[in-house]
Design an enzyme around this catalytic site. Structure first.
Site, PDB file in Angstrom:
ATOM      1  N   ALA A  10      21.012 -87.081  38.924  1.00  7.55           N
ATOM      2  CA  ALA A  10      19.827 -86.752  39.727  1.00  7.55           C
ATOM      3  C   ALA A  10      18.577 -86.553  38.889  1.00  7.55           C
ATOM      4  O   ALA A  10      17.467 -86.596  39.393  1.00  7.55           O
ATOM      5  CB  ALA A  10      20.097 -85.502  40.561  1.00  7.55           C
ATOM      6  N   ARG A  15      12.299 -88.153  29.287  1.00  9.11           N
ATOM      7  CA  ARG A  15      12.102 -88.603  27.900  1.00  9.11           C
ATOM      8  C   ARG A  15      12.222 -90.121  27.732  1.00  9.11           C
ATOM      9  O   ARG A  15      11.871 -90.671  26.704  1.00  9.11           O
ATOM     10  CB  ARG A  15      13.094 -87.873  26.974  1.00  9.11           C
ATOM     11  N   ASN A 169      28.634 -80.145  23.026  1.00  3.00           N
ATOM     12  CA  ASN A 169      29.172 -80.400  24.365  1.00  3.00           C
ATOM     13  C   ASN A 169      28.777 -81.805  24.824  1.00  3.00           C
ATOM     14  O   ASN A 169      27.611 -82.166  24.808  1.00  3.00           O
ATOM     15  CB  ASN A 169      28.587 -79.339  25.312  1.00  3.00           C
ATOM     16  N   ASN A 384      10.255-136.138  40.642  1.00  7.21           N
ATOM     17  CA  ASN A 384      11.017-135.601  41.772  1.00  7.21           C
ATOM     18  C   ASN A 384      10.157-134.833  42.752  1.00  7.21           C
ATOM     19  O   ASN A 384      10.568-134.533  43.851  1.00  7.21           O
ATOM     20  CB  ASN A 384      12.141-134.698  41.278  1.00  7.21           C
TER      21      ASN A 384
HETATM   22  C1  UD1 Z   1      23.605 -81.205  29.182  1.00  5.72           C
HETATM   23  C2  UD1 Z   1      24.431 -79.962  28.842  1.00  5.72           C
HETATM   24  C3  UD1 Z   1      24.572 -79.873  27.329  1.00  5.72           C
HETATM   25  C4  UD1 Z   1      25.224 -81.135  26.797  1.00  5.72           C
HETATM   26  C5  UD1 Z   1      24.454 -82.365  27.252  1.00  5.72           C
HETATM   27  C6  UD1 Z   1      25.232 -83.615  26.900  1.00  5.72           C
HETATM   28  C7  UD1 Z   1      23.926 -78.312  30.554  1.00  5.72           C
HETATM   29  C8  UD1 Z   1      23.200 -77.063  30.874  1.00  5.72           C
HETATM   30  N1  UD1 Z   1      23.772 -78.805  29.338  1.00  5.72           N
HETATM   31  O1  UD1 Z   1      22.327 -81.032  28.619  1.00  5.72           O
HETATM   32  O2  UD1 Z   1      25.363 -78.735  26.980  1.00  5.72           O
HETATM   33  O3  UD1 Z   1      25.277 -81.072  25.381  1.00  5.72           O
HETATM   34  O4  UD1 Z   1      24.278 -82.362  28.683  1.00  5.72           O
HETATM   35  O5  UD1 Z   1      24.500 -84.763  27.142  1.00  5.72           O
HETATM   36  O6  UD1 Z   1      24.642 -78.814  31.386  1.00  5.72           O
HETATM   37  N2  UD1 Z   1      21.400 -83.564  36.302  1.00  5.72           N
HETATM   38  C9  UD1 Z   1      21.461 -83.521  37.688  1.00  5.72           C
HETATM   39  N3  UD1 Z   1      20.843 -82.516  38.345  1.00  5.72           N
HETATM   40  C10 UD1 Z   1      20.159 -81.526  37.711  1.00  5.72           C
HETATM   41  C11 UD1 Z   1      20.115 -81.569  36.292  1.00  5.72           C
HETATM   42  C12 UD1 Z   1      20.742 -82.581  35.625  1.00  5.72           C
HETATM   43  O7  UD1 Z   1      22.060 -84.391  38.309  1.00  5.72           O
HETATM   44  O8  UD1 Z   1      19.626 -80.655  38.394  1.00  5.72           O
HETATM   45  C13 UD1 Z   1      22.081 -84.663  35.602  1.00  5.72           C
HETATM   46  C14 UD1 Z   1      21.144 -85.524  34.775  1.00  5.72           C
HETATM   47  O9  UD1 Z   1      20.648 -86.617  35.523  1.00  5.72           O
HETATM   48  C15 UD1 Z   1      22.035 -85.974  33.638  1.00  5.72           C
HETATM   49  C16 UD1 Z   1      23.053 -84.856  33.492  1.00  5.72           C
HETATM   50  O10 UD1 Z   1      22.994 -84.112  34.689  1.00  5.72           O
HETATM   51  O11 UD1 Z   1      22.729 -87.175  33.951  1.00  5.72           O
HETATM   52  C17 UD1 Z   1      22.737 -83.960  32.306  1.00  5.72           C
HETATM   53  O12 UD1 Z   1      21.455 -83.417  32.491  1.00  5.72           O
HETATM   54  P1  UD1 Z   1      20.413 -83.304  31.298  1.00  5.72           P
HETATM   55  O13 UD1 Z   1      19.175 -82.683  31.805  1.00  5.72           O
HETATM   56  O14 UD1 Z   1      20.322 -84.585  30.576  1.00  5.72           O
HETATM   57  O15 UD1 Z   1      21.167 -82.203  30.425  1.00  5.72           O
HETATM   58  P2  UD1 Z   1      21.041 -82.010  28.899  1.00  5.72           P
HETATM   59  O16 UD1 Z   1      19.829 -81.207  28.602  1.00  5.72           O
HETATM   60  O17 UD1 Z   1      21.212 -83.289  28.214  1.00  5.72           O
HETATM   61 CA    CA Z   2      21.458 -85.604  28.747  1.00  7.60          CA
END
Ligand code: UD1
Ligand code: CA
Length: 457
Positions: A10, A15, A169, A384
């Site tokens: 979502a 970035r 993670n 053609n």
């Molecule tokens: C998250 C993890 C982090 C991990 C990393 C790995 C958390 C709090 N942190 O961080 O520990 O190392 O992933 O890549 O979970 N998303 C939603 N709805 C939301 C927020 C996010 O669907 O409200 C989805 C994003 O589209 C994405 C995924 O969840 O596909 C991860 O979200 P992102 O904001 O990228 O988390 P990170 O900061 O990368």
């Molecule tokens: Ca991510």
């Protein structure tokens, strides 16, 4: 075991700085989210949490995946609570829920299976996939206390000493259903980003002395995509793996570093791929072909023993032993039978070219049907298009089309007929006839001598 899966997709992907939703960016020709969907395709019920540009993302989902709309993105924990509250999920009788992010295309099925197996076997509340990395910046860190897995701390919330931890993670979890449902409501936003962190479930399990499982994998398989640069990293990793697997199957590569192949391309053992080739879409390369250097082939079938040099081929079929290029362009609907040559600076489109026929140089064959053993000489073209409609040219077997001729379609050149060089052919040429359209040649005797004398004066 009844296990459901959910892909988190979502987020906006800020970035990436791209107008396209992050999970729809292609990796080796397939949208990133397809890798996530394939990774959990064997699970029973499958969901995708969508939000940012959800319509565009939803139309790209596989049929068996149910979209769940998270209108406001308040964090990964919030995304899961939206799923659990949804009517689509309500009657799901799963025992475990697998959670994966949509932006980790290197994810391996066997790693997921190991995670599930370990969680089930150890009757754990939650399991996660981690990896040791050189540069942990930006990831959640795995915090252990006397070897006990205590919590995950996000980059923004980490203390200086926690930032030194290089076990990270992956964002991939397997969570036991009753534990999840009981505790999802108790997540709080007491962190710098003011988000609901799914990762806080680890600390809840720790405090309740419930089992937490860690499956450590190679850094390569959990690389996330948050920027164009990381997209390129991930694509390069997958590209190497893909070419490696083609090599294991007996395909020769002259220079893997300059070879770009979509995941969907099929290459038979014994084919040779020379430097700087792009093979994309549903392309099939049969055995004993030599492709390249410097060729682009998309959605085409290249039959056994064909040689393609410095050429561009799109939606074409070559039966076998085609000799293509250098510098040929086979466009959509080009259909070449055995032993056909299409040589330098020749272009074909929507045309059938029969067994043994040759279009060796500087020619255009469009909307035509050439039977067997036709010679289509240098500079000959099918006219053609009349500016409004396309018309068909038919050239029967063994016909010889001389150099620099125009075949104004619709027109038919009969079997074994010949077209004289330089002709503009507007009428059918009967079988065995010579079709010629040319003014008589005039030779002016002594012309050059007179010209040179004049200039000297
Ligand atoms: C998250 C993890 C982090 C991990 C990393 C790995 C958390 C709090 N942190 O961080 O520990 O190392 O992933 O890549 O979970 N998303 C939603 N709805 C939301 C927020 C996010 O669907 O409200 C989805 C994003 O589209 C994405 C995924 O969840 O596909 C991860 O979200 P992102 O904001 O990228 O988390 P990170 O900061 O990368
Ligand atoms: Ca991510």
């Amino acid at each position: 075991m009844n296990i459901s899966g959910v892909i988190l997709a979502a987020g906006q992907g800020t970035r990436m700085k791209s107008p396209l939703p992050k999970v729809l960016h292609n990796v080796l020709g397939s949208p990133m989210i397809n890798y996530a969907q394939e990774a959990i395709s064997d699970l029973k019920n499958k969901y995708v949490v969508v939000g940012h540009q959800y319509k565009t993302v939803t139309v790209n989902l596989f049929e068996s995946f149910i979209p769940i709309l998270q209108e406001e993105q308040l964090g990964t924990g919030h995304a899961i609570s939206i799923l659990l509250e949804s009517s689509e999920y309500k009657n799901d009788e799963n025992e475990y829920l697998v959670v994966i992010p949509g932006d980790v295309p290197l994810i391996k099925k066997e790693d997921l299976q190991k995670l599930i197996d370990d969680v089930v076997q150890e009757k754990a509340a939650i399991g996660i996939i981690t990896a040791f990395v050189d540069n942990p910046y930006g990831y959640g860190r795995i915090v252990k206390n006397n070897d006990e897995f205590e919590k995950i701390v996000e980059e923004t919330d980490a203390s200086e000493s926690e930032k030194q931890i290089n076990e990270i993670n992956s964002g991939i979890y397997c969570i036991e259903k009753t534990f999840l449902e009981k505790n999802i409501g108790s997540l709080e936003t007491t962190n710098i980003q003011k988000e609901f962190y799914l990762t806080d479930l680890i600390n809840i399990a720790f405090q309740n002395k419930l089992g937490r499982v860690i499956v450590q994998v190679n850094e390569d398989s959990i690389q996330g995509v948050n920027s164009m640069s990381q997209l390129n990293d991930v694509e390069n990793t997958l590209r190497k793996q893909l070419i490696e697997s083609h090599m294991e199957n007996g395909v020769y590569f002259q220079d893997p570093s300059s070879t770009y192949i979509d995941k969907s391309v099929h290459i038979e053992a014994g084919a040779k791929i020379l430097a700087n080739c792009h093979l994309t879409g549903k392309t099939i390369i049969d055995k004993d072909c030599v492709i390249g250097p410097n060729s682009i082939i998309n959605d085409s079938k290249i039959g056994e023993g064909s040689v393609i040099q410095f050429s561009v081929i799109d939606e074409a079929v070559i039966k076998s032993n085609g000799m293509i290029g250098p510098y040929a362009h086979l466009r959509k609907g080009s259909n070449l039978d055995e032993n056909v040559k299409v040589g330098a600076f020749a272009e074909t489109k929507n045309s059938k070219i029969g067994k043994g026929s040759k279009v060796p140089h500087l020619a255009y064959v469009g909307d035509a049907e050439l039977e067997e053993d036709v010679n289509f000489s240098a500079g000959a073209i099918t006219v053609n298009y009349d500016g409004k409609e396309k018309h068909k040219t038919e050239i029967k077997k063994n016909a010889f089309v001389g150099s620099d001729t125009m075949l104004v379609a619709p027109v038919t050149i009969g079997e074994g007929a010949m077209v004289g060089a330089g002709s503009v052919i507007t009428k059918d040429v009967p079988p065995g006839a010579l079709g010629i359209e040319r003014n008589d040649q005039k030779n002016i005797e002594g012309y050059m001598d007179r010209k040179n004398k004049k200039e000297k004066k």
